[in-house]
Design a protein around this motif. Structure first.
Motif, PDB file in Angstrom:
ATOM      1  N   ALA A 154       0.994  -1.311  -0.035  1.00  0.00           N
ATOM      2  CA  ALA A 154       0.005  -0.143  -0.033  1.00  0.00           C
ATOM      3  C   ALA A 154       0.958   1.166   0.011  1.00  0.00           C
ATOM      4  CB  ALA A 154      -0.917   0.008   1.126  1.00  0.00           C
ATOM      5  N   PHE A 155       1.878   1.113   0.625  1.00  0.00           N
ATOM      6  CA  PHE A 155       3.094   2.346   0.666  1.00  0.00           C
ATOM      7  C   PHE A 155       3.425   2.611  -0.712  1.00  0.00           C
ATOM      8  CE2 PHE A 155       7.460   3.299   0.316  1.00  0.00           C
ATOM      9  CZ  PHE A 155       7.502   4.635   0.959  1.00  0.00           C
ATOM     10  N   VAL A 156       3.543   1.612  -1.591  1.00  0.00           N
ATOM     11  CA  VAL A 156       4.174   1.996  -2.983  1.00  0.00           C
ATOM     12  C   VAL A 156       2.926   2.855  -3.721  1.00  0.00           C
ATOM     13  CG1 VAL A 156       4.353   1.062  -5.225  1.00  0.00           C
ATOM     14  CG2 VAL A 156       5.385  -0.246  -3.287  1.00  0.00           C
ATOM     15  N   ASP A 157       1.611   2.754  -3.532  1.00  0.00           N
ATOM     16  CA  ASP A 157       0.781   3.501  -4.070  1.00  0.00           C
ATOM     17  C   ASP A 157       0.617   4.855  -3.619  1.00  0.00           C
ATOM     18  OD1 ASP A 157      -0.232   1.401  -5.984  1.00  0.00           O
ATOM     19  OD2 ASP A 157      -1.451   0.765  -4.353  1.00  0.00           O
ATOM     20  N   ALA A 160       4.026   6.588  -4.704  1.00  0.00           N
ATOM     21  CA  ALA A 160       3.962   6.902  -6.178  1.00  0.00           C
ATOM     22  C   ALA A 160       3.275   8.225  -6.160  1.00  0.00           C
ATOM     23  CB  ALA A 160       3.315   5.909  -6.993  1.00  0.00           C
ATOM     24  N   LEU A 161       1.807   8.493  -5.704  1.00  0.00           N
ATOM     25  CA  LEU A 161       1.141   9.610  -5.600  1.00  0.00           C
ATOM     26  C   LEU A 161       1.913  10.745  -5.135  1.00  0.00           C
ATOM     27  CD1 LEU A 161      -1.546  10.976  -6.338  1.00  0.00           C
ATOM     28  CD2 LEU A 161      -2.415  10.236  -4.073  1.00  0.00           C
ATOM     29  N   ALA A 162       2.587  10.578  -3.947  1.00  0.00           N
ATOM     30  CA  ALA A 162       3.215  11.807  -3.320  1.00  0.00           C
ATOM     31  C   ALA A 162       4.408  12.113  -4.565  1.00  0.00           C
ATOM     32  CB  ALA A 162       3.708  11.421  -2.123  1.00  0.00           C
ATOM     33  N   ILE A 163       5.299  11.353  -4.973  1.00  0.00           N
ATOM     34  CA  ILE A 163       6.277  11.563  -5.956  1.00  0.00           C
ATOM     35  C   ILE A 163       5.850  12.259  -7.174  1.00  0.00           C
ATOM     36  CG2 ILE A 163       8.212  10.536  -7.233  1.00  0.00           C
ATOM     37  CD1 ILE A 163       8.597   8.573  -5.114  1.00  0.00           C
ATOM     38  N   ALA A 164       4.773  11.712  -7.760  1.00  0.00           N
ATOM     39  CA  ALA A 164       4.174  12.161  -8.910  1.00  0.00           C
ATOM     40  C   ALA A 164       3.683  13.708  -8.519  1.00  0.00           C
ATOM     41  CB  ALA A 164       2.843  11.522  -9.189  1.00  0.00           C
ATOM     42  N   ILE A 165       3.045  13.986  -7.724  1.00  0.00           N
ATOM     43  CA  ILE A 165       2.601  15.440  -7.351  1.00  0.00           C
ATOM     44  C   ILE A 165       3.750  16.464  -7.230  1.00  0.00           C
ATOM     45  CG2 ILE A 165       1.425  16.778  -5.686  1.00  0.00           C
ATOM     46  CD1 ILE A 165      -0.483  14.495  -5.145  1.00  0.00           C
ATOM     47  N   GLU A 166       4.776  15.849  -6.797  1.00  0.00           N
ATOM     48  CA  GLU A 166       5.942  16.786  -6.196  1.00  0.00           C
ATOM     49  C   GLU A 166       6.791  16.897  -7.539  1.00  0.00           C
ATOM     50  OE1 GLU A 166       8.532  19.108  -4.013  1.00  0.00           O
ATOM     51  OE2 GLU A 166       6.789  18.130  -3.205  1.00  0.00           O
ATOM     52  N   MET A 167       7.028  15.802  -8.415  1.00  0.00           N
ATOM     53  CA  MET A 167       7.823  15.997  -9.459  1.00  0.00           C
ATOM     54  C   MET A 167       6.970  16.150 -10.724  1.00  0.00           C
ATOM     55  SD  MET A 167      10.743  15.384  -8.051  1.00  0.00           S
ATOM     56  CE  MET A 167      11.734  14.943  -9.367  1.00  0.00           C
ATOM     57  N   LEU A 169       5.164  14.268 -12.262  1.00  0.00           N
ATOM     58  CA  LEU A 169       5.213  13.004 -13.020  1.00  0.00           C
ATOM     59  C   LEU A 169       4.027  12.019 -13.179  1.00  0.00           C
ATOM     60  CD1 LEU A 169       9.001  12.232 -12.095  1.00  0.00           C
ATOM     61  CD2 LEU A 169       8.382  13.186 -14.292  1.00  0.00           C
ATOM     62  N   ASP A 170       4.115  10.902 -14.014  1.00  0.00           N
ATOM     63  CA  ASP A 170       3.047  10.092 -14.041  1.00  0.00           C
ATOM     64  C   ASP A 170       2.949   9.272 -12.886  1.00  0.00           C
ATOM     65  OD1 ASP A 170       0.718   8.511 -15.025  1.00  0.00           O
ATOM     66  OD2 ASP A 170       2.153   7.368 -16.369  1.00  0.00           O
ATOM     67  N   GLU A 171       1.758   9.066 -12.320  1.00  0.00           N
ATOM     68  CA  GLU A 171       1.811   8.236 -10.773  1.00  0.00           C
ATOM     69  C   GLU A 171       1.701   6.705 -11.227  1.00  0.00           C
ATOM     70  OE1 GLU A 171      -1.609   6.993  -7.806  1.00  0.00           O
ATOM     71  OE2 GLU A 171      -1.901   8.825  -8.841  1.00  0.00           O
ATOM     72  N   THR A 172       1.384   6.325 -12.581  1.00  0.00           N
ATOM     73  CA  THR A 172       1.350   4.938 -12.848  1.00  0.00           C
ATOM     74  C   THR A 172       2.703   4.444 -12.971  1.00  0.00           C
ATOM     75  OG1 THR A 172      -0.963   5.444 -13.856  1.00  0.00           O
ATOM     76  CG2 THR A 172       0.149   3.267 -14.265  1.00  0.00           C
ATOM     77  N   ALA A 173       3.672   5.527 -13.922  1.00  0.00           N
ATOM     78  CA  ALA A 173       4.754   4.769 -14.152  1.00  0.00           C
ATOM     79  C   ALA A 173       5.578   4.887 -13.021  1.00  0.00           C
ATOM     80  CB  ALA A 173       5.300   5.951 -15.059  1.00  0.00           C
ATOM     81  N   ILE A 174       5.611   5.637 -12.083  1.00  0.00           N
ATOM     82  CA  ILE A 174       6.471   5.652 -10.773  1.00  0.00           C
ATOM     83  C   ILE A 174       5.928   4.488  -9.995  1.00  0.00           C
ATOM     84  CG2 ILE A 174       6.733   6.809  -8.456  1.00  0.00           C
ATOM     85  CD1 ILE A 174       6.201   9.291 -10.010  1.00  0.00           C
ATOM     86  N   ILE A 177       7.641   1.298 -11.326  1.00  0.00           N
ATOM     87  CA  ILE A 177       8.856   1.289 -10.743  1.00  0.00           C
ATOM     88  C   ILE A 177       9.201   0.741  -9.257  1.00  0.00           C
ATOM     89  CG2 ILE A 177      11.182   2.529 -10.638  1.00  0.00           C
ATOM     90  CD1 ILE A 177      10.153   4.258 -12.877  1.00  0.00           C
ATOM     91  N   LEU A 178       8.209   1.362  -8.629  1.00  0.00           N
ATOM     92  CA  LEU A 178       8.600   0.918  -7.183  1.00  0.00           C
ATOM     93  C   LEU A 178       8.145  -0.371  -6.874  1.00  0.00           C
ATOM     94  CD1 LEU A 178       7.609   4.463  -5.665  1.00  0.00           C
ATOM     95  CD2 LEU A 178       9.791   3.476  -5.654  1.00  0.00           C
ATOM     96  N   LYS A 179       6.859  -0.860  -7.274  1.00  0.00           N
ATOM     97  CA  LYS A 179       6.288  -2.019  -6.994  1.00  0.00           C
ATOM     98  C   LYS A 179       7.114  -3.185  -7.073  1.00  0.00           C
ATOM     99  CE  LYS A 179       1.869  -2.302  -6.655  1.00  0.00           C
ATOM    100  NZ  LYS A 179       0.415  -2.108  -7.000  1.00  0.00           N
ATOM    101  N   PRO A 180       7.815  -3.482  -7.998  1.00  0.00           N
ATOM    102  CA  PRO A 180       8.844  -4.646  -8.103  1.00  0.00           C
ATOM    103  C   PRO A 180       9.998  -4.488  -7.121  1.00  0.00           C
ATOM    104  CG  PRO A 180       8.744  -3.496 -10.463  1.00  0.00           C
ATOM    105  CD  PRO A 180       7.848  -2.919  -9.525  1.00  0.00           C
TER     106      PRO A 180
END
Length: 198
Positions: A154-157, A160-167, A169-174, A177-180
């Motif tokens: 759950a932390f990954v999602d 990813a949302l926090a990084i997407a907003i800050e940077m 960038l696309d939340e799904t793409a982040i 990368i993070l999930k695997p």
């Protein structure tokens, strides 16, 4: 020691009476007057009686007879000769003949008493709270591990949302990368814990 005048040991309160009869508990309990007869200078026993003296079954005595254990003409075993043969051919650890009876293993009753006492101690420990149910512990550990795994996934999602907003960038793409990366880390941690437990 004179092999023809071997004293039968008293074990666990057993008493050897005149004529070779034995009463009480212990390895020699079944050696009785009917099985013991005066032989030519020694005590003779049936297969069962000799087996009980050395701590083996009558079937094992039959096997030893096939291997060369000396037997009298009436089918009985001279205790002194049988004992000496046993020490030389079966026991094989160089024990002096006088130690043969003391060296025999525990009786079936002694083993049963030991396991009963152990079971009683385990029940007492459980009632005192010193012993816990293994299945309950395994369920608790598995539940905790699953909750930690779900929290990390759950932390990954969330990350990813926090990084997407800050940077911007696309939340799904982040998240892709993070999930695997997180799954690989969880797998590594699980393998390390398993290695520590073994």
């Amino acid at each position: 020691m004179d092999n023809n005048h071997l004293a039968m040991p008293e074990t666990q309160g057993s008493k050897v009476e005149a004529g070779g009869a034995t009463r009480g508990r212990g390895r020699t309990a079944s050696v009785n007057a009917a099985a013991t007869v005066a032989g030519s200078g020694g005590t003779r026993l049936t297969k069962k009686g000799f087996g009980q003296v050395i701590g083996v079954s009558p079937g094992r005595v039959t096997q030893m007879i096939a291997q060369g254990l000396p037997v009298e003409a009436d089918g009985k075993i001279d205790l002194a000769r049988g004992r000496d043969w046993y020490v030389q051919n079966i026991d094989g650890r160089g024990k002096p003949p006088g130690d043969l009876f003391q060296a025999a293993g525990p009786t079936a009753k002694e083993e049963r008493d030991f396991h009963d006492a152990r079971l009683r101690k385990m029940k007492a420990d459980q009632l005192a709270g010193d012993l816990v149910d293994r299945r309950a512990v395994e369920r608790a550990i598995f539940g905790r591990a699953r909750a930690e795994r779900d929290a990390w996934l759950a932390f990954v999602d969330d990350a990813a949302l926090a990084i997407a907003i800050e940077m911007k960038l696309d939340e799904t793409a982040i998240a892709a990368i993070l999930k695997p990366l997180v799954k690989d880390q969880l797998k590594t941690l699980a393998e390390r814990r398993h290695a520590d437990d073994t």
